[in-house]
Design a protein around this motif. Structure first.
Motif, short mmCIF file in Angstrom:
data_model
loop_
_atom_site.label_atom_id
_atom_site.label_comp_id
_atom_site.label_asym_id
_atom_site.label_seq_id
_atom_site.Cartn_x
_atom_site.Cartn_y
_atom_site.Cartn_z
N UNK A 204 42.01 -7.44 35.54
CA UNK A 204 42.48 -8.70 36.10
C UNK A 204 41.32 -9.67 36.17
N UNK A 205 41.44 -10.81 35.50
CA UNK A 205 40.33 -11.76 35.46
C UNK A 205 39.11 -11.14 34.82
N UNK A 206 37.98 -11.20 35.53
CA UNK A 206 36.74 -10.60 35.02
C UNK A 206 36.53 -9.19 35.53
N UNK A 207 37.50 -8.66 36.27
CA UNK A 207 37.37 -7.34 36.90
C UNK A 207 38.10 -6.26 36.10
N UNK A 208 37.49 -5.08 36.05
CA UNK A 208 38.11 -3.94 35.38
C UNK A 208 37.77 -2.67 36.15
N UNK A 209 38.67 -1.71 36.09
CA UNK A 209 38.41 -0.41 36.72
C UNK A 209 38.92 0.70 35.80
N UNK A 210 38.20 1.82 35.79
CA UNK A 210 38.55 2.97 34.96
C UNK A 210 38.32 4.23 35.78
N UNK A 211 39.25 5.17 35.68
CA UNK A 211 39.11 6.44 36.39
C UNK A 211 39.79 7.54 35.59
N UNK A 212 39.31 8.75 35.73
CA UNK A 212 39.89 9.92 35.06
C UNK A 212 40.50 10.84 36.11
#
Length: 287
Positions: A204-212
């Motif tokens: 979203x916008x300039x934000x990103x999140x990743x998780x396993x």
């Protein structure tokens, strides 16, 4: 030794390989793509089986040469024998699919019920003037075949809620590239039930999140609660510039590759938080 026999295939591969030196001066036996294709046509073996047989003899198809430093011939064979499922083929899923195909993941199940729109053109790798109005799953399958014809691709035009258990159960890893909370919660629940590892990303916008999320691990409910917090995510409010999904999808694809190779993923029980505007990168523990 018949033309279609394994012994003949191995002999032809050895005959057609040529030796080159890598940047360290080490001699490597390689095969050009056109040579691999010609041998597959001559022997009746599939491209993927020809590549696997070549790699088992330490003969490297040039398309995978730059992969060798990280996972070598044995790892490349393992990837060719693996299946990944990508749910959602927009900004995240389009690039993740491209990276997995170029890495040589042997089977890709590509799931999306939507069609490309003009508003996708700013960030979605598979969105072009020619694909606007077309099925995302079908366009993604065509792209994979053009990039790496050895990869078997299964396009699924539909929602993850309707996806057959057999396709999920057969995947070595599942990538959550979806854009709404109900579908993401549903996918995670189904992966848990079938004990499939899941690599989830959101932007979203300039934000990103990743998780396993491996079976038994805390998942997206650790962030948002036990029930979906609503329909859409932050990108509905702040938009999505092109670099954000590209950054998240790259991490997501590499996590998936580590899992397929049998290596520990970097983001298990952890969430990577990227802020492309401030240049900040944090990793939060999920317990």
């Amino acid at each position: 030794m018949g033309v279609g026999s394994l012994e003949y295939l191995k002999a032809r591969l050895r005959q057609q390989a040529r030796c080159v030196r890598d940047r360290t001066g080490r001699v490597v036996a390689v095969l050009e793509s056109r040579t691999v294709s010609a041998i597959a046509e001559e022997t009746g073996w599939s491209l993927r089986d020809v590549e696997r047989t070549a790699l088992s003899q330490d003969l490297v198809p040039i398309r995978y040469w730059r992969n060798m430093g990280l996972w070598g011939c044995c790892g490349q064979v393992r990837l060719l024998e693996s299946r990944a499922l990508v749910a959602g083929l927009g900004g995240l899923g389009g690039l993740a699919t491209e990276l997995l195909a170029r890495a040589g993941v042997g089977e890709l199940v590509l799931v999306d019920g939507d069609r490309f729109e003009e508003s996708n053109l700013n960030r979605q790798l598979l969105a072009t003037g020619d694909t606007v109005g077309r099925s995302k799953a079908v366009a993604a399958a065509e792209r994979v075949r053009a990039i790496n014809p050895a990869v078997q691709v299964i396009p699924v035009v539909g929602k993850v809620e309707e996806l057959a258990d057999e396709l999920l159960a057969g995947a070595g890893v599942v990538l959550d590239c979806l854009d709404n909370f109900p579908s993401r919660y549903c996918l995670q629940a189904r992966c848990r039930k079938l004990r499939r590892p899941l690599v989830s990303a959101a932007i979203g916008g300039s934000m990103a999140q990743v998780m396993t999320v491996l079976p038994g691990d805390p998942g997206i409910e650790a962030l948002y609660g036990p029930q979906p917090p609503g329909e859409g995510g932050a990108e509905l409010v702040v938009g999505t510039p092109p670099a954000t999904p590209a950054a998240a999808a790259s991490w997501q694809a590499q996590e998936a590759i580590w899992l397929l190779l049998g290596r520990p993923p970097a983001l298990r029980r952890r969430m990577l938080c990227l802020d492309l505007e401030s240049g900040c990168c944090e990793v939060l523990s999920l317990g």
